[in-house]
Design a protein around this motif. Sequence first.
Motif: not given
Length: 195
Positions: A92-93, A101-107, A144-154
């Motif tokens: 998706y990324a 990128e919109s999903l990486q921002r705080r609501v 932890m999983g979210g941080a790994m996925v988002a960090g790897f993608i970034a």
Amino acid sequence: MARIPLTPKSIFAAAADLADRDGFDAIVVSAVARTLGVQTASLYGHVRDRAAILAGVQELAMGELADVISDEIAGRSGLDALAALGAAQRTYARTSPGRWESLQRRVEPGVERSESTIRVATLTRAVLRGYRLSDDDVVHAARMGGAMVAGFIALERTGAFDHRDQSTEESWRRSVEALDIVFTSWAARSAGSER
């Protein structure tokens, strides 16, 4: 060519397409209006301001991501489900970079969690519950999983991995497998402490 009727939904879709094409920061009211072929003032009859458009794009993206995750994890468990969950987000990324990128921002504070956000959280918990984690460990595992996925993608998006010969796909596979090992060990630790 007939113009698309202006509705919040059509405005959010146009803004999301603009973000995918030109980057998330390109979402400004005037640019969205140009994309739709209308005057900027015309949008204000349907959306409050830029913040409302950004929130609408985020909600649209969350709904799309929920659909992708649901399709990918169906019928899977354990490492297969975890890998499918990560792959759904990574794909998706890649295909929808502005939406991602919109999903990486705080609501915005005070905004209630949407149905789509709850769906993504529920799907993620379903994958993690397959590891027989405690409710507390599910929270930590999701973070932890979210941080790994988002960090790897970034890092992948910025080209941070390009200076090495080793395969990025292999690094991704090993990262997902490492999460699987961690989550399995947490479950074993919890089971041992209950005896």
